[in-house]
Design a protein around this motif. Structure first.
Motif, short mmCIF file in Angstrom:
data_model
loop_
_atom_site.label_atom_id
_atom_site.label_comp_id
_atom_site.label_asym_id
_atom_site.label_seq_id
_atom_site.Cartn_x
_atom_site.Cartn_y
_atom_site.Cartn_z
N TYR A 157 0.83 -1.19 0.00
CA TYR A 157 0.00 0.00 0.00
C TYR A 157 0.87 1.25 0.00
N PHE A 158 0.43 2.24 -0.75
CA PHE A 158 1.08 3.55 -0.77
C PHE A 158 0.08 4.60 -0.28
N PHE A 159 0.49 5.38 0.71
CA PHE A 159 -0.33 6.45 1.25
C PHE A 159 0.30 7.80 0.89
N PRO A 160 -0.36 8.64 0.08
CA PRO A 160 0.18 9.98 -0.16
C PRO A 160 0.32 10.78 1.12
N SER A 161 -0.56 10.48 2.08
CA SER A 161 -0.46 11.02 3.43
C SER A 161 -1.39 10.20 4.31
N ARG A 162 -1.32 10.44 5.59
CA ARG A 162 -2.16 9.70 6.53
C ARG A 162 -3.64 10.08 6.40
N SER A 163 -3.93 11.12 5.67
CA SER A 163 -5.33 11.53 5.51
C SER A 163 -6.12 10.57 4.62
N TRP A 164 -5.42 9.69 3.91
CA TRP A 164 -6.08 8.72 3.03
C TRP A 164 -6.28 7.40 3.77
N GLY A 165 -7.35 6.69 3.43
CA GLY A 165 -7.59 5.38 4.02
C GLY A 165 -8.97 4.88 3.64
N PHE A 253 -0.96 1.57 13.97
CA PHE A 253 0.35 1.51 13.34
C PHE A 253 0.64 2.73 12.46
N HIS A 254 -0.32 3.63 12.28
CA HIS A 254 -0.12 4.81 11.45
C HIS A 254 0.30 6.04 12.25
N LEU A 255 0.63 5.87 13.52
CA LEU A 255 1.12 6.99 14.33
C LEU A 255 2.61 7.21 14.04
#
Length: 265
Positions: A157-165, A253-255
């Motif tokens: 998985y690739f997250f452009p930022s933590r705001s995505w999910g 785990f996203h902290l």
């Protein structure tokens, strides 16, 4: 053909795993001192196998991942029952790197190893034992979440930022074939009729892939964060075990403010 579970079933559990719901998070005491960095030893070459038999691994110090309390937040009788059961889970990780790749080698001790669907790019944290690696440059918001399973399958998985999910965002993503997983099981995968010993895996993560996705070279001196984490389940226990290094103040785990520092020798 595997049918994807409906979003109505997966969404609450997925959001909890991603940390977007506060209920059920495990708030544990965490040292105010930064954890020692995760060091990847430099090697010139490596023969990759799940058992990590290449002598280069002998020079890599093992990192023991820390366990979250599986009874945190439960009522008193459940806490007592969970704490009365043995916890055989132990996870260790070693890291190497060369000019082209970062190598993450793990060994996870568990008595009932499972990986229910032999397919890439699934929500494997719902489907059995998983080892995860999160990589993020300090100078940006983008990061990668990479899975290895005992069956040798993977999810990337690739997250452009933590705001995505969310389920739909993750379901749109395609597996990154450049990342490789080699795995083996000491025991019988997906068979609860006996007791297993452990599973091992090596994730080969191309540096070029990491730079392509995040825009920052995975190179010494560039400032990288890392989280090593995982899940273990068992038919012989009434609880699942989560673990990570470093241990986070909540089971989210996203902290990434609490992730460790990755040092490439």
């Amino acid at each position: 053909m595997t049918t994807r579970p409906s979003s109505s079933i997966l969404l609450p559990a997925l959001l909890a795993c991603l940390g977007f719901l506060s209920a059920g998070c495990l708030h544990l005491p965490v040292s105010q001192e930064p954890a020692p960095p995760v060091v990847a030893r430099r090697v010139e070459s490596l023969v990759v196998d799940a058992r990590q038999g290449d002598k280069a691994w002998e020079g890599a110090s093992p990192i023991t991942l820390l366990l979250y309390d599986p009874a945190e937040g439960m009522p008193e009788k459940s806490v007592q029952a969970v704490h009365a059961q043995p916890c055989p889970v132990k996870a260790t990780v070693r890291l190497l790197h060369d000019e082209k790749n970062l190598y993450v080698g793990c060994q996870v001790e568990n008595d009932d190893i499972c990986s229910l669907v032999p397919q890439d790019q699934l929500f494997h944290f719902f489907l059995g034992d998983v080892m995860e690696v999160f990589l993020k440059p300090k100078e940006g918001n983008a990061y990668l979440e990479l899975y290895a399973t005992p069956s040798g399958h993977k999810t990337t998985y690739f997250f452009p930022s933590r705001s995505w999910g969310g389920v739909d965002f993750l379901a749109l993503q395609k597996v990154l074939p450049e990342m490789k997983v080699a795995a083996e099981v000491e025991g019988t995968l997906n068979d609860s009729s006996d007791r297993d010993s452990c599973w091992r895996a090596v994730m080969t993560i191309p540096k070029a892939l990491v730079e392509e996705k995040t825009g920052v070279p995975l190179a010494p001196g560039r400032g990288w964060q890392i989280l090593l984490a995982g899940y273990s389940r068992s038919s012989y226990r009434t609880y699942a075990v989560n673990f990570s290094y470093p241990l986070l103040p909540a089971l989210n785990f996203h902290l990434h403010e609490y992730w460790g520092e990755l040092v490439l020798e």
